[in-house]
Scaffold this motif. Structure first.
Motif, PDB file in Angstrom:
ATOM      1  N   HIS A 172       0.826  -1.203   0.000  1.00 34.79           N
ATOM      2  CA  HIS A 172       0.000   0.000   0.000  1.00 34.79           C
ATOM      3  C   HIS A 172       0.866   1.261   0.000  1.00 34.79           C
ATOM      4  N   ASP A 173       1.884   1.275   0.849  1.00 33.99           N
ATOM      5  CA  ASP A 173       2.737   2.461   0.960  1.00 33.99           C
ATOM      6  C   ASP A 173       3.476   2.746  -0.342  1.00 33.99           C
ATOM      7  N   HIS A 174       3.863   1.677  -1.075  1.00 32.22           N
ATOM      8  CA  HIS A 174       4.543   1.875  -2.354  1.00 32.22           C
ATOM      9  C   HIS A 174       3.610   2.541  -3.363  1.00 32.22           C
ATOM     10  N   ILE A 175       2.384   2.047  -3.467  1.00 30.72           N
ATOM     11  CA  ILE A 175       1.423   2.605  -4.420  1.00 30.72           C
ATOM     12  C   ILE A 175       1.060   4.037  -4.029  1.00 30.72           C
ATOM     13  N   ARG A 176       0.968   4.287  -2.719  1.00 28.86           N
ATOM     14  CA  ARG A 176       0.625   5.626  -2.235  1.00 28.86           C
ATOM     15  C   ARG A 176       1.839   6.544  -2.158  1.00 28.86           C
ATOM     16  N   ASP A 177       3.029   5.971  -2.406  1.00 28.12           N
ATOM     17  CA  ASP A 177       4.280   6.736  -2.489  1.00 28.12           C
ATOM     18  C   ASP A 177       4.617   7.469  -1.190  1.00 28.12           C
ATOM     19  N   LYS A 178       4.231   6.851  -0.059  1.00 30.82           N
ATOM     20  CA  LYS A 178       4.568   7.464   1.219  1.00 30.82           C
ATOM     21  C   LYS A 178       4.478   6.419   2.329  1.00 30.82           C
ATOM     22  N   LYS A 179       5.541   6.279   3.103  1.00 30.67           N
ATOM     23  CA  LYS A 179       5.546   5.320   4.198  1.00 30.67           C
ATOM     24  C   LYS A 179       4.585   5.748   5.308  1.00 30.67           C
ATOM     25  N   GLY A 180       3.985   4.770   5.933  1.00 32.65           N
ATOM     26  CA  GLY A 180       3.086   5.025   7.054  1.00 32.65           C
ATOM     27  C   GLY A 180       1.633   5.205   6.668  1.00 32.65           C
TER      28      GLY A 180
END
Length: 432
Positions: free
Chosen positions: A210-218
């Motif tokens: 999810h974080d990869h697709i959303r381009d932001k950790k957390g």
């Protein structure tokens, strides 16, 4: 039905009960499911049922098929919206369609930069009053359901005022969010507004996906927290997942996760490389992957506690499965009536500056709602985009040759982003 009768009959069905607030069409559908009807509503059942049976016959819908609809809030909202649009516009609403469902992206601002986002252009943002004026025009035209998106709609400081105004117009009102701003206080506030549902994006069963697709950790943990906050607040909570090559292998784990979170519904999309997503062409599913995705949901749907909504496969439902399968029994007759792809017919999209589009995945501007009425734009006989999207005889490629052309039409957005021509064939797996 003769033209002069259509509008007054639809107005009669759209009238609300003075005691319970239920519309007459809702009471009639509830009666098919043997739900308790208030005494005032009961007075109108005999007359209303006779005319409604004639309508069902024209749509080839059996009375037994109405049971599921009665307990489905969105299906009932769609039925209300359908009669509402006819009561406003008459037969022209049936011929061309008045959007039952409108996506209104009230901002392009976002706290994320998701790889697959269809929104990439920065447009002017309407003021609060400007948004109200657009909602007034949509309501007056007969649009029945509004989903507020973005960008991230919760970034607008006036979002609660906008949602309140939408509910005052008696529109089915929902909000689509990435979930990262849905803390407990926000969820509780949304509950007090009595919005119809919240849709939260979740694109993986694992944080790293999810974080990869959303381009932001957390963002995964924040989205999960937002889902829990909405469920705990008693809000109808839906999940939206876009499937790409990078997360399709987590399909089963996603379902298990959502069951454990006790969400109400799951919108399942396959990725269309629109907007920022144009840079992610390699993420598009193959026809075989689309088929496997749909077949998986076909298998689990009969026993699922979550309402499954596999878009755009509901477009192709009549060509994708047999008449005895779950999704055909649940949606098949409706898709035969609405005739597949809803773009420029039963759905529309409004940008943050008031531009009107055929759907949220087609960038073609039909007009601007700050300058024109909805009807002037939607019923413009000289608009080439509207004329082409509404005429299935113009379809090309596999969709043009398909025997299901007139009850499906393929997904025009998938065709556009694949070929540059919304009249071309899409990536359907059905071979004809």
């Amino acid at each position: 039905m003769r033209n002069p009768l259509v509008k007054p009959i639809a107005m009669w069905y759209s009238k609300q009960c003075s005691i319970c607030g239920t519309t007459r069409i809702e009471a009639i559908v509830h009666n098919y499911n043997e739900k308790t009807i208030c005494p005032e509503c009961n007075k109108h059942l005999i007359f209303g049922s006779i005319i409604f049976k004639i309508l069902m016959m024209s749509m080839k819908i059996e009375s037994s098929e109405l049971g599921d609809l009665s307990s489905n809030a969105e299906a009932m909202a769609s039925i209300r919206a359908f009669f509402r649009s006819i009561s406003k516009q008459g037969r022209i609403a049936i011929k061309f369609g008045i959007p039952i469902y409108a996506v209104f992206d009230i901002t392009n601002r976002c706290n994320l930069s998701c790889l697959h986002c269809y929104s990439s252009e920065q447009r002017e943002e309407l003021t609060t009053t400007g948004v109200y004026h657009v909602l007034d025009k949509l309501s007056a035209a007969g649009v029945g359901m509004i989903d507020f998106g973005g960008g991230e709609p919760l970034l607008r400081t006036d979002i609660f005022d906008i949602l309140t105004y939408s509910k005052q117009l008696e529109l089915y009102t929902s909000i689509s969010t990435n979930g990262t701003l849905l803390d407990e206080n926000c969820a509780k506030h949304l509950k007090t507004l009595n919005i119809d549902h919240v849709c939260i994006s979740l694109d993986g069963a694992k944080p790293e996906t999810h974080d990869h697709i959303r381009d932001k950790k957390g963002t995964y943990e924040k989205a999960i927290s937002g889902i829990k906050n909405c469920v705990n607040a008693g809000i109808t909570t839906q999940i939206s997942t876009v499937f790409l090559n990078s997360n399709i292998n987590e399909l089963r784990d996603m379902y298990t996760l959502l069951e454990s979170l006790h969400v109400d519904g799951w919108y399942i999309y396959d990725f269309a490389p629109a907007g920022r997503g144009k840079e992610l062409q390699q993420g598009v599913l193959t026809p075989e992957q689309r088929k496997r995705l749909f077949e998986y949901f076909q298998d689990i749907a009969p026993s699922s506690k979550i309402t499954l909504k596999p878009y755009p496969y509901l477009i192709t439902i009549n060509s994708a499965c047999g008449t005895e399968t779950y999704f055909y029994k649940k949606y098949g007759r409706l898709t035969e009536f609405f005739k597949g792809c809803l773009s420029a017919r039963w759905v529309c999209h409004i940008s943050s500056n008031g531009d009107l589009h055929p759907c949220h995945l087609l960038p073609h501007i039909l007009g601007n709602l700050t300058q024109e009425t909805f009807e002037d734009i939607w019923f413009d006989k000289n608009n080439p985009v509207l004329k082409e999207l509404r005429d299935r005889r113009l379809l090309k490629g596999t969709c043009g040759k398909c025997r299901y052309r007139d009850v499906c039409g393929g997904c025009r957005a998938q065709a556009f982003w694949k070929t540059g021509d919304y009249l071309e064939g899409d990536s359907c797996w059905v071979k004809n």
